[in-house]
Design an enzyme around this catalytic site. Structure first.
Site, PDB file in Angstrom:
ATOM      1  CG  ASP A 267      -2.147   0.873   0.999  1.00  0.00           C
ATOM      2  OD1 ASP A 267      -3.163   0.669   1.665  1.00  0.00           O
ATOM      3  OD2 ASP A 267      -2.078   1.773   0.138  1.00  0.00           O
TER       4      ASP A 267
HETATM    5  C1  GLC Z   1      -4.197   4.281  -0.286  1.00  0.00           C
HETATM    6  C2  GLC Z   1      -5.138   3.165   0.096  1.00  0.00           C
HETATM    7  C3  GLC Z   1      -5.226   2.060  -0.933  1.00  0.00           C
HETATM    8  C4  GLC Z   1      -5.084   2.651  -2.321  1.00  0.00           C
HETATM    9  C5  GLC Z   1      -3.678   3.204  -2.441  1.00  0.00           C
HETATM   10  C6  GLC Z   1      -3.457   3.889  -3.804  1.00  0.00           C
HETATM   11  O1  GLC Z   1      -3.414   4.652   0.821  1.00  0.00           O
HETATM   12  O2  GLC Z   1      -4.907   2.545   1.359  1.00  0.00           O
HETATM   13  O3  GLC Z   1      -6.486   1.403  -0.740  1.00  0.00           O
HETATM   14  O4  GLC Z   1      -5.300   1.642  -3.306  1.00  0.00           O
HETATM   15  O5  GLC Z   1      -3.356   4.111  -1.402  1.00  0.00           O
HETATM   16  O6  GLC Z   1      -4.262   5.014  -3.878  1.00  0.00           O
END
Ligand code: GLC
Length: 730
Positions: A287
């Protein structure tokens, strides 16, 4: 701090170019051979480049404003693409294909969570439709709009089981039940990926957030999660396993720490479980910044150490930490990690790129907006899914559907003329101008038979009460009040935890003022989480939960109020009676004293339970009938219930099948959902609903090691208040 990842000496730092044709460029060669050939040609820098993801375009993700990399290296593996047309993507891809030595295309990802431009209901609402086929159709449309706009990979579905609705991300998943999340995970994967990832209308799916993020302590985001191995297997891993079995191409590791070991450095979950037990051969992406956050979580003291922990745990690609691109080469040179480990991660990334057909078609064909977005089929799916996701929570004296005698309709409340918040969090490239407002939907539906007027009454929050006067006057004029209340889209989603789950006091007070007018009140709720409705429930004669229904929610809601649509939604998450009850969910474990231990100061029952939802029809259930009362481990039993529509209108009914294992070596929950089925039943008609029970799948469970446990003895099959006992025998 001693690095824990010492794994042997580096074997080579330079790609050794094999002679002969470039096999990896030959589409007729099997993917694995193309991967082997390409890896053998890559230098260590080219390999490490593939393991990072940056962003491209205007970064509008308010929780993660990463620095914009002006000069993106041509060896970058992936980019999060923030634009809604392929132009910038194709320019960047051309720079890569023409400017790099081996011409390895970039894979472009984006959060297509519930639609790209055609915005569907939030996933929590979708789950309340109990219609996986419809959700699959919605994901297929989202994939078509995304792929034609330059996105090859969506960071969806989110399948984090959630039992604490204070957590803002409850909106993004499919509720409190593991099996339900698993069914919709599989449906989403099928919809996004179709049968052929290289088809220009499909995208790679991404199961997230692996794993246990929904157990965030006290509903706060990014925090610790205390999860036993038994609960990890019983509850949180199950939806991911069902998604992997459906063929999900990728997985995203989570922010949370899992009982002391952060998810993004967790060898047990990302290697022992994913790779060794489930044979998952796809890509694991972190993430946003999760590898760098290993320092904040107290695991790694440096970014280099964090990179080592993550790679050794099985995390293939680094989203925006710059841990891999800054640290992997020194880690190879000092022998802390091996080229074999690097190659394994690179392999998984290249495999997805080959499967997506990016080497053959690195550029997205340019198509007009009207060819890409908001097609009639897309809108039709959006309208059906919105309608089927809505849950009728209360309908005293059958005030709904609205009587034709009601000629003067007052539409009141801040959600009545609000477009943006109807789309919910993570609404992609949805545009407010595409959204039909609730008032307009009601006018379109009802203006031929009634006069409609609007008063806002109050804002979404704050304490301005001067609008009450106009609203009360309008209520006095009307025969019926349609009160539209709810949450802002930003009150749910990431980094949106709330310690109160009631609507703002101003909205509750408006409702109470209107109640004094003595007119029937139909309450429309648009929200991203279960709400505490004690005050509102007392003033509303009817309550329709429309969630954040997306572009077509207004016409669906109006259709339910007029009677054109018969509501069929049922809750996929419990609505607590009080926030003090949390966690409160249907499949809680049994108590040693089921009649004691309750709260002294209020009920221990929720306001609305899992599976609850009213219809305009009246469904009658027969007794359950089992094809046999005793079965062996390798035999099946069919349990049937006949459902009759004794009402005056046809409607859809969902039958939820639960299993209870009253006595077991590892005690089981009160009951567990194992199957559901939704069918249309015409007035006076009867439909058979059958559950084909397969012991291993439906009676067994996994222990804390992920081993199947299937014990002899009696099991109860439950449907509503009906039960039948079957016995598993040698
Ligand atoms: C965010 C979220 C995740 C998302 C990623 C890209 O922090 O936790 O669900 O897909 O970043 O935006």
């Amino acid at each position: 701090m001693v690095l824990l990842c010492f794994c042997g000496l580096p074997n080579t730092l330079m790609g050794n170019e094999p002679a002969g044709e470039l096999l990896y460029k030959d589409a007729s060669v099997p993917v694995e051979k193309r991967v082997d050939d390409l890896i053998s040609r890559m230098t260590v820098d080219e390999k490490i480049g593939q393991l990072s993801q940056y962003t491209l375009g205007l970064n509008n993700n308010i929780n993660n404003i990463g620095e914009i990399i002006d000069d993106i290296p041509v060896g970058i593996g992936s980019l999060i693409y923030f634009e809604s047309d392929p132009a910038l993507r194709n320019r960047m891809q051309r720079r890569v294909m023409q400017g790099s030595r081996l011409g390895i295309p970039v894979i472009f990802g984006y959060d297509v969570i519930h639609g790209f431009r055609t915005v569907y209901p939030i996933p929590l609402g979708q789950a309340c439709s109990w219609n996986p086929k419809l959700v699959e159709q919605a994901c297929a449309v989202a994939a078509q709009e995304a792929r034609m706009s330059g996105v090859d990979w969506t960071f969806s579905p989110m399948v984090d089981v959630t039992r604490d609705p204070r957590w803002g991300r409850v909106a993004e998943g499919y509720g409190e039940d593991a099996y339900t999340n698993g069914v919709f995970a599989a449906a989403s994967v099928r919809g996004y990926q179709g049968d052929n990832l290289s088809d220009g209308n499909q995208v790679a799916a991404c199961l997230k957030h692996f794993v246990g993020y929904g157990a965030s302590e006290a509903g706060r985001d990014y925090v610790y999660t205390e999860i036993s191995k038994q609960t990890l297997w019983d509850t949180y891993l199950k939806p991911f396993q069902m998604g992997v079995q459906a063929g999900a191409a990728t997985i995203m590791s989570a922010f949370n720490t899992i009982s002391g070991v952060p998810a993004s450095a967790n060898h047990y979950t990302m290697t022992d479980v994913l790779r060794q037990k489930w044979n998952f051969d796809g890509l694991v992406l972190s993430d946003w910044g999760a590898i760098g956050q290993l320092k904040n979580q107290g695991l790694a003291s440096t970014l280099k150490e964090a990179a080592c922990y993550a790679l050794c745990a099985g995390l293939d690609m680094d989203m925006m930490s710059h841990a891999y691109d800054s640290s992997l080469k020194p880690l190879i040179e000092d022998g802390t990690i091996t080229m074999k480990q690097i190659d394994e991660a690179v392999r998984r990334i290249l495999r997805i790129k080959f499967r997506l057909g990016l080497f053959e078609q690195p550029y997205t064909p340019v198509a007009s907006e009207e060819d890409r977005f908001l097609k009639s089929h897309s809108r039709e799916v959006a309208s059906r899914l919105a309608a089927q996701s809505m849950v009728l929570l209360k309908n005293d004296n059958y005030i709904l559907p609205l009587s034709r005698m009601q000629k003067k309709i007052a539409v009141i409340g801040p959600m009545g003329k609000n477009a943006k918040d109807l789309m919910g969090a993570w609404c992609g490239h949805g545009k407010e101008t595409d959204v039909e407002q609730l008032y307009d939907g009601l006018v379109t539906e009802l203006s031929m038979r009634a006069e409609l007027r609007y008063a806002q009454g109050c804002g979404m929050d704050g304490d301005e009460r001067q609008g009450f006067v106009e609203a009360v006057e309008l209520a006095r004029w009307a025969d019926v009040v349609i009160l539209c209340l709810g949450e802002r889209a930003t009150w749910s989603g990431e980094n949106a935890s709330r310690a109160s789950m009631s609507l703002p006091v101003i909205q509750e007070e408006l409702a109470e003022e209107l109640k004094k007018c003595g007119k029937p009140i139909v309450l429309i709720l648009s929200n991203g989480r279960p709400l505490i409705l004690n005050r509102l429930e007392q003033v509303a004669d009817a309550i329709l939960e429309i969630w954040q229904p997306g572009l077509m929610g207004a016409s669906a809601m109006a259709g339910i109020l007029s009677g054109r649509i018969n509501p069929s939604g049922k809750l996929a998450i419990t609505f607590p009676y009080s926030i003090g009850q949390i966690p409160v969910y249907y499949n809680q474990r049994k108590s040693g004293r089921s009649l004691q231990g309750m709260y002294q100061d209020m009920t221990s029952l929720p306001m609305y339970p899992f599976g609850y939802g009213l219809s305009y029809s009246h469904f009658k259930y027969s007794s359950l009938v089992a094809s046999r009362s005793k079965i062996k481990r390798n035999e099946e039993v069919i349990v049937q219930v006949d459902v009759t529509n004794a009402g005056s209108v046809g409607g859809m009914e969902t039958v939820h099948w639960f299993i209870s294992d009253p006595y077991c070596s590892i005690t089981r929950p009160i009951k567990e959902l194992k199957y559901f089925d939704k069918q249309y039943i015409e007035t006076g008609g009867t439909r058979k609903f059958c559950f084909h029970i397969i012991p291993k799948r439906d009676l067994g469970f996994v222990d804390g090691k992920g081993q199947l446990v299937l014990e002899l003895g009696e099991y109860e099959v439950l449907v509503k208040d009906q039960r039948v006992v079957i016995e598993l025998v040698e």
